[in-house]
Write an enzyme that holds these catalytic residues in place. Structure first.
Site, PDB file in Angstrom:
ATOM      1  N   GLN A   1      -9.051   0.899  -1.794  1.00  0.00           N
ATOM      2  CA  GLN A   1      -9.609   1.513  -0.644  1.00  0.00           C
ATOM      3  C   GLN A   1     -10.472   2.792  -0.997  1.00  0.00           C
ATOM      4  O   GLN A   1     -10.043   3.436  -1.832  1.00  0.00           O
ATOM      5  CB  GLN A   1      -8.830   1.248   0.655  1.00  0.00           C
TER       6      GLN A   1
ATOM      7  N   GLU B   1     -12.344   2.444   4.126  1.00  0.00           N
ATOM      8  CA  GLU B   1     -11.607   2.790   5.150  1.00  0.00           C
ATOM      9  C   GLU B   1     -11.325   4.073   5.436  1.00  0.00           C
ATOM     10  O   GLU B   1     -10.545   4.967   5.100  1.00  0.00           O
ATOM     11  CB  GLU B   1     -10.209   2.284   4.845  1.00  0.00           C
TER      12      GLU B   1
ATOM     13  N   GLU C   1       0.801  -1.298   0.043  1.00  0.00           N
ATOM     14  CA  GLU C   1       0.086  -0.120   0.006  1.00  0.00           C
ATOM     15  C   GLU C   1       1.009   1.394   0.046  1.00  0.00           C
ATOM     16  O   GLU C   1       1.842   1.366   0.936  1.00  0.00           O
ATOM     17  CB  GLU C   1      -1.044   0.162   1.316  1.00  0.00           C
TER      18      GLU C   1
ATOM     19  N   ASP D   1      -5.286   2.903  -2.774  1.00  0.00           N
ATOM     20  CA  ASP D   1      -6.163   3.648  -1.448  1.00  0.00           C
ATOM     21  C   ASP D   1      -6.173   5.037  -2.213  1.00  0.00           C
ATOM     22  O   ASP D   1      -5.412   5.718  -2.478  1.00  0.00           O
ATOM     23  CB  ASP D   1      -5.841   3.769  -0.303  1.00  0.00           C
TER      24      ASP D   1
END
Length: 260
Positions: free
Chosen positions: A204, A240, A143, A178
């Protein structure tokens, strides 16, 4: 429309962790993710997943002492053995919980560290984890995180991640994209996701600014969800985000964005 997973480290936090599974299912989520499962017996978590018809989508490799500021250890040359032990621990949990991917957090670069040495350590650790996880049928994602929320986080944009992925040279290494973090670090979200789609195995979301639910900030999630469909993204989208008020009060975005 993508499949959406509730991040239980961020959502329903007014409840005890083990009670969040039922709340996620009741809210309409079909999968869950969270930072770490390691404080609970894997069999107990599995029972909550099964009781609520949920898929375990993702959790992180052990990432050091989270409460005292660690945000991953994969780039730290002094903690290679700890990292490797964490891979074994994650495999043991994943095999019980049934999830087929885990995320690796690179960690924070120590001030004054040799960045080349950190990169070499990160590459070697990723290669080790990718091989071990592949043998168990589990994918490894890494990530990229923005350096405003976590200053000096080692892996912080897509081009850097792709360069490292090339150096690792293992087919079982993918990216976790993300949207919130990458809106801050690079923008051009739709084009970047499309251009790197073959490497992205998990997405995410949170809006920006604020890291709250979709519809509270500048990111056009109506467009992005349709875009993910259009380009053929097949993975999960983990929710998230920090609810602007309470989790339940903020769940209206699921219907307004056709997410359920």
């Amino acid at each position: 429309m993508p499949r959406f997973a509730a991040n239980l480290s961020m959502l329903f936090t007014e409840l005890d962790f083990m009670d969040r599974f039922a709340a996620a299912a009741e809210a309409g989520f079909s999968g869950v993710e969270y930072l770490f499962p390691y404080d609970y017996p894997a069999e107990d978590i599995k029972a909550r997943l099964d009781a609520n018809g949920l898929t375990q989508v993702l959790f992180n490799l052990p990432a050091g002492d989270w409460a005292n500021g660690d945000r991953g250890i994969a780039c730290d040359p002094e903690r290679v053995e700890e990292f490797r032990a964490g891979v074994d621990r994650a495999i043991a949990y994943a095999k019980v919980l049934g999830n087929t991917q885990v995320n690796c957090l690179a960690g924070i670069a120590p001030k004054g560290a040799d960045l080349g040495k950190l990169e070499m350590t990160f590459i070697e650790n990723l290669r080790y984890a990718a091989q071990k996880l592949e043998a168990e049928g589990i994918r490894l994602v890494m990530e990229m995180i923005n350096t405003r929320d976590i200053p000096r986080f080692f892996l912080n944009n897509t081009s850097q991640a792709q360069e490292i992925r090339g150096k690792v040279g293992h087919a079982n290494l993918f990216l976790q994209y993300d949207i919130y973090h990458m809106q801050i670090m690079e923008g051009d979200l739709a084009r970047t996701i499309e251009n790197n789609l073959a490497a992205i195995n998990h997405v995410q979301l949170a809006d920006n600014p604020g890291r709250n639910e979709p519809g509270t900030g500048e990111i056009n999630y109506h467009f992005l969800f349709e875009h993910l469909d259009r380009i053929g993204y097949q993975g999960w989208v983990g929710c998230e985000y920090k609810p602007a008020t309470t989790t339940e009060a903020g769940l209206g975005w699921l219907k307004s964005h056709n997410a359920i």
